[in-house]
Motif scaffolding. Structure first.
Motif, mmCIF file in Angstrom:
data_model
loop_
_atom_site.group_PDB
_atom_site.id
_atom_site.type_symbol
_atom_site.label_atom_id
_atom_site.label_comp_id
_atom_site.label_asym_id
_atom_site.label_seq_id
_atom_site.Cartn_x
_atom_site.Cartn_y
_atom_site.Cartn_z
ATOM 1 N N LEU A 332 0.821 -1.214 0.000
ATOM 2 C CA LEU A 332 0.000 0.000 0.000
ATOM 3 C C LEU A 332 0.854 1.264 0.000
ATOM 4 C CD1 LEU A 332 -2.634 -1.043 2.706
ATOM 5 C CD2 LEU A 332 -2.821 -1.241 0.227
ATOM 6 N N ALA A 333 2.166 1.099 0.077
ATOM 7 C CA ALA A 333 3.048 2.245 0.249
ATOM 8 C C ALA A 333 3.086 3.134 -0.989
ATOM 9 C CB ALA A 333 4.470 1.767 0.563
ATOM 10 N N GLY A 334 3.143 4.420 -0.720
ATOM 11 C CA GLY A 334 3.389 5.383 -1.787
ATOM 12 C C GLY A 334 4.842 5.807 -1.738
ATOM 13 N N ILE A 338 8.518 5.400 1.051
ATOM 14 C CA ILE A 338 9.867 4.984 0.664
ATOM 15 C C ILE A 338 10.862 6.105 0.924
ATOM 16 C CG2 ILE A 338 11.319 4.255 -1.258
ATOM 17 C CD1 ILE A 338 9.396 2.121 -0.355
ATOM 18 N N ILE A 339 10.501 7.318 0.524
ATOM 19 C CA ILE A 339 11.403 8.463 0.710
ATOM 20 C C ILE A 339 11.693 8.675 2.189
ATOM 21 C CG2 ILE A 339 11.610 10.967 0.476
ATOM 22 C CD1 ILE A 339 9.945 10.675 -2.121
ATOM 23 N N SER A 340 10.630 8.647 3.021
ATOM 24 C CA SER A 340 10.810 8.868 4.448
ATOM 25 C C SER A 340 11.670 7.784 5.070
ATOM 26 C CB SER A 340 9.444 8.918 5.138
ATOM 27 O OG SER A 340 9.596 9.057 6.527
ATOM 28 N N LYS A 341 11.383 6.535 4.702
ATOM 29 C CA LYS A 341 12.159 5.428 5.267
ATOM 30 C C LYS A 341 13.624 5.530 4.856
ATOM 31 C CE LYS A 341 12.112 1.677 7.727
ATOM 32 N NZ LYS A 341 11.636 1.677 9.118
ATOM 33 N N ALA A 342 13.874 5.864 3.609
ATOM 34 C CA ALA A 342 15.255 5.986 3.130
ATOM 35 C C ALA A 342 15.972 7.151 3.818
ATOM 36 C CB ALA A 342 15.262 6.171 1.617
ATOM 37 N N GLN A 343 15.251 8.278 3.981
ATOM 38 C CA GLN A 343 15.850 9.420 4.668
ATOM 39 C C GLN A 343 16.195 9.076 6.106
ATOM 40 O OE1 GLN A 343 12.976 12.553 4.093
ATOM 41 N NE2 GLN A 343 13.803 13.151 2.093
ATOM 42 N N GLU A 344 15.340 8.299 6.731
ATOM 43 C CA GLU A 344 15.581 7.844 8.101
ATOM 44 C C GLU A 344 16.889 7.066 8.185
ATOM 45 O OE1 GLU A 344 13.551 4.364 10.683
ATOM 46 O OE2 GLU A 344 12.148 5.882 9.967
ATOM 47 N N THR A 356 13.629 4.779 -6.868
ATOM 48 C CA THR A 356 12.508 4.805 -5.926
ATOM 49 C C THR A 356 11.329 4.043 -6.498
ATOM 50 O OG1 THR A 356 13.236 6.989 -5.182
ATOM 51 C CG2 THR A 356 11.025 6.293 -4.540
ATOM 52 N N LYS A 357 11.002 4.328 -7.743
ATOM 53 C CA LYS A 357 9.890 3.610 -8.389
ATOM 54 C C LYS A 357 10.212 2.125 -8.496
ATOM 55 C CE LYS A 357 8.522 7.619 -11.211
ATOM 56 N NZ LYS A 357 9.576 8.541 -10.755
ATOM 57 N N GLU A 358 11.488 1.841 -8.775
ATOM 58 C CA GLU A 358 11.908 0.447 -8.926
ATOM 59 C C GLU A 358 11.773 -0.329 -7.624
ATOM 60 O OE1 GLU A 358 16.149 -1.736 -9.652
ATOM 61 O OE2 GLU A 358 15.688 -0.050 -11.006
ATOM 62 N N ILE A 359 12.170 0.293 -6.517
ATOM 63 C CA ILE A 359 12.106 -0.421 -5.241
ATOM 64 C C ILE A 359 10.662 -0.571 -4.776
ATOM 65 C CG2 ILE A 359 12.378 1.581 -3.703
ATOM 66 C CD1 ILE A 359 13.885 -1.936 -3.254
ATOM 67 N N ILE A 360 9.793 0.414 -5.087
ATOM 68 C CA ILE A 360 8.367 0.272 -4.762
ATOM 69 C C ILE A 360 7.795 -0.931 -5.492
ATOM 70 C CG2 ILE A 360 6.081 1.299 -5.076
ATOM 71 C CD1 ILE A 360 7.299 4.001 -4.482
ATOM 72 N N ASP A 361 8.107 -1.052 -6.773
ATOM 73 C CA ASP A 361 7.622 -2.202 -7.545
ATOM 74 C C ASP A 361 8.188 -3.497 -6.985
ATOM 75 O OD1 ASP A 361 6.178 -0.555 -9.192
ATOM 76 O OD2 ASP A 361 7.734 -0.440 -10.750
ATOM 77 N N ARG A 362 9.448 -3.462 -6.556
ATOM 78 C CA ARG A 362 10.087 -4.646 -5.989
ATOM 79 C C ARG A 362 9.386 -5.071 -4.692
ATOM 80 N NH1 ARG A 362 12.499 -9.433 -5.824
ATOM 81 N NH2 ARG A 362 14.218 -9.603 -4.356
ATOM 82 N N ILE A 363 9.076 -4.102 -3.828
ATOM 83 C CA ILE A 363 8.404 -4.399 -2.565
ATOM 84 C C ILE A 363 7.014 -4.955 -2.816
ATOM 85 C CG2 ILE A 363 7.371 -3.315 -0.518
ATOM 86 C CD1 ILE A 363 9.865 -1.447 -0.511
ATOM 87 N N LYS A 364 6.290 -4.354 -3.766
ATOM 88 C CA LYS A 364 4.949 -4.834 -4.079
ATOM 89 C C LYS A 364 4.986 -6.268 -4.609
ATOM 90 C CE LYS A 364 2.834 -0.313 -4.850
ATOM 91 N NZ LYS A 364 2.166 0.599 -5.800
ATOM 92 N N LEU A 380 13.466 -4.889 5.593
ATOM 93 C CA LEU A 380 13.173 -3.756 4.713
ATOM 94 C C LEU A 380 14.378 -2.835 4.602
ATOM 95 C CD1 LEU A 380 11.260 -1.980 3.050
ATOM 96 C CD2 LEU A 380 10.543 -0.923 5.200
ATOM 97 N N GLU A 381 15.021 -2.558 5.738
ATOM 98 C CA GLU A 381 16.192 -1.680 5.700
ATOM 99 C C GLU A 381 17.299 -2.280 4.840
ATOM 100 O OE1 GLU A 381 19.498 0.199 8.758
ATOM 101 O OE2 GLU A 381 17.432 -0.062 9.445
#
Length: 536
Positions: A332-334, A338-344, A356-364, A380-381
């Motif tokens: 369900l992530a937008g 991903i941006i927030s988690k990566a910044q963290e 970013t788009k690639e990793i979202i597709d990978r997670i889905k 996830l990290e």
């Protein structure tokens, strides 16, 4: 009216009456030190004459020189007896504690039914017992058992019991909602009246049978109570006691009362998790303030907002109680998640980054296969670090074998693991009480000489979930592993139609996550020979 609240912790006594909770003397001593560091004012250790563990605890706790008052628990003298000869009271005195809690009846129904004595004799029991402790220089806390039920049935007698304890010199009168059935409005009204009629400071002790123990404790404080009794994580008999992990921060951060210092409050989450670990009871992820999900955000709109200002979806700063904000990533992530988690994690990415788009597709895609990253932050990290940064290869699997042998009265598992660490091949064999336990032991054995920190890490939870039930024993499973080093807790995930492979995947991620950024130590020649290290 002072805004200072005395915190009375009864995790080691009332908390241990919870189903499935058993603490050794060593466990109790460890928890007592943690509670003392948190800043609670009283630590109730148990009944000094009820069992060997409590006797040992009171003997050994003296050497710890804790700042909190170690408190013993007992009851008023037996009916038609003398306090000076009561075995329970004498054991309290012999324990050498500076304070003691005595529980006494304040509900006439209990006096007649449970004690089977007269109302007058019960009042004498209360007076004599409190007076005896005071004559021995012990701070006396009177726990008025079933007070609210008693008050609602016969207010004059319930108040008479309190007055007897006050006349005897009690330092605190603690009103107990023993059955946990009283409502906050009733608590407020009754405590208000009690505070208006008695001079001795009032305390509150509530149970959670209506899930109102915290609310009832707060209502009592608003009505004038100045001591709150409870347990860490709300442990206790039946549905539990009032949860100090919710009461303390609510009183301090939202109601302007002073319980512990701000620095001590920052230890609340680590204390809750430490006690949970020692008690071997998994904490609910959604537990307020200290739970792993207490400040977790999943919805894209929520995450987008907290990136602008965390106050949009957080009622306090998690750091105030030693917790931290978490961004959950799932199918369900937008991009905000991903941006927030990566910044963290300190990874520099933007919404326009193709990765970013690639990793979202990978997670889905992975979640479609059965992975669940919102419950496996560490996996996830690792996934994000591999996508956006260089992640060193700590070790690689060459091969593994598992042997399971069943004899008449024993089953043994043996794991044979061959991995590559720093260009060297390590071959280890270890046994366990099950195949996953054997794999865990073998992997640790192979890594510990290179990464001694492995000794500080252990598994705290292991869950297997069947994903496709219709496939029966051939079903794909998801394994979630939780690990800790007592400072941090992390979770990893593995998925496969083979439960051993799924377990191995989650286990490997757990160790990889723990060892991020660590350099291997130089292995001595004797150890190298013992491990049979071979240069590639």
């Amino acid at each position: 009216m002072t805004n200072a609240i005395s915190i009375f912790d009864t995790t080691l006594r009332d908390g241990t009456q919870g189903e499935g909770i058993s603490l050794s003397a060593d466990d109790k001593l460890k928890i007592a030190q943690k509670l003392d560091a948190l800043g609670v004012h009283y630590i109730e250790g148990g009944n000094p004459g009820s069992n060997g563990k409590d006797i040992e605890f009171f003997q050994r706790v003296k050497s710890l020189n804790l700042r909190a008052k170690i408190t013993a628990f007992g009851s008023t003298r037996r009916k038609n007896a003398q306090a000076e000869r009561d075995a329970s009271l004498l054991r309290i005195v012999e324990s050498g504690v500076p304070a003691a809690t005595l529980v006494g009846k304040t509900w006439d129904f209990h006096v007649h039914t449970a004690l089977q004595t007269t109302l007058e004799e019960n009042l004498a029991m209360i007076y004599d017992s409190i007076a005896f402790l005071k004559s021995r220089g012990i701070e006396a806390i009177f726990d008025a058992e079933h007070f609210f039920d008693g008050f609602k049935h016969n207010p004059d007698y319930a108040l008479a019991a309190l007055r007897k304890a006050q006349e005897a010199g009690a330092d605190w009168l603690v009103l107990c909602d023993t059955n946990g059935g009283t409502l906050p409005g009733e608590i407020y009204d009754i405590v208000t009246r009690v505070c208006g009629e008695l001079k001795t400071p009032i305390g509150i002790h509530t149970h959670n049978d209506c899930e109102l123990a915290v609310a009832n404790s707060l209502a009592a404080v608003q009505a004038g109570a100045r001591q709150v009794q409870g347990t860490i994580n709300g442990y206790g008999e039946r549905c539990g006691n009032a949860n100090l992990c919710s009461i303390i921060p609510t009183l301090q951060l939202k109601m302007n009362y002073s319980c512990i210092s701000a620095e001590q409050l920052q230890q609340l989450t680590s204390t809750a998790r430490y006690v949970s670990e020692i008690a071997n009871v998994a904490m609910p992820v959604g537990q307020p303030y200290v739970g792993n999900a207490a400040f977790a955000h999943k919805g894209g709109i929520h995450v987008s907002a907290i990136l602008k200002d965390s106050k949009t979806y957080e009622h306090i700063k998690p750091e105030l109680v030693g917790n931290k904000q978490r961004i959950l990533v799932s199918e369900l992530a937008g991009q905000s998640n991903i941006i927030s988690k990566a910044q963290e994690l300190g990874l520099d990415i933007t919404a326009n980054n193709d990765k970013t788009k690639e990793i979202i597709d990978r997670i889905k895609d992975l979640e479609h296969q059965g992975y669940q990253f919102e419950g496996a932050d560490a996996s996830l990290e690792l996934l994000l670090r591999e996508a956006f940064a260089e992640v060193p290869v700590i070790f690689e699997l060459e091969s593994l074998k598992l042997l399971v042998e069943k004899s008449k009265d024993h089953m043994m598992s043996e794991a044979i693991v061959k991995i590559t660490v720093g260009g060297e091949s390590v071959y280890t064999v270890a046994e366990g009480n099950g195949p996953v336990n054997a794999l865990d032991h073998a992997l640790r054995k192979a890594l510990v000489q290179f990464y001694p920190k492995i000794n500080d890490i252990h598994l705290t939870d292991y869950k297997v979930r069947v994903i496709d039930e219709k496939d029966a024993t051939a079903a794909k499973v998801r394994v979630l592993i939780q690990s800790t080093d007592f400072q941090n807790t992390w979770s990893t995930v593995g998925v496969s139609s083979n439960v051993i492979e799924a377990s191995w995947e989650a286990l490997v991620d757990s160790f990889r996550y723990a060892l991020i950024g660590m350099e291997p130590v130089e292995v001595s020649t004797p150890v190298r020979e013992q491990l049979g290290l071979v240069n590639h």
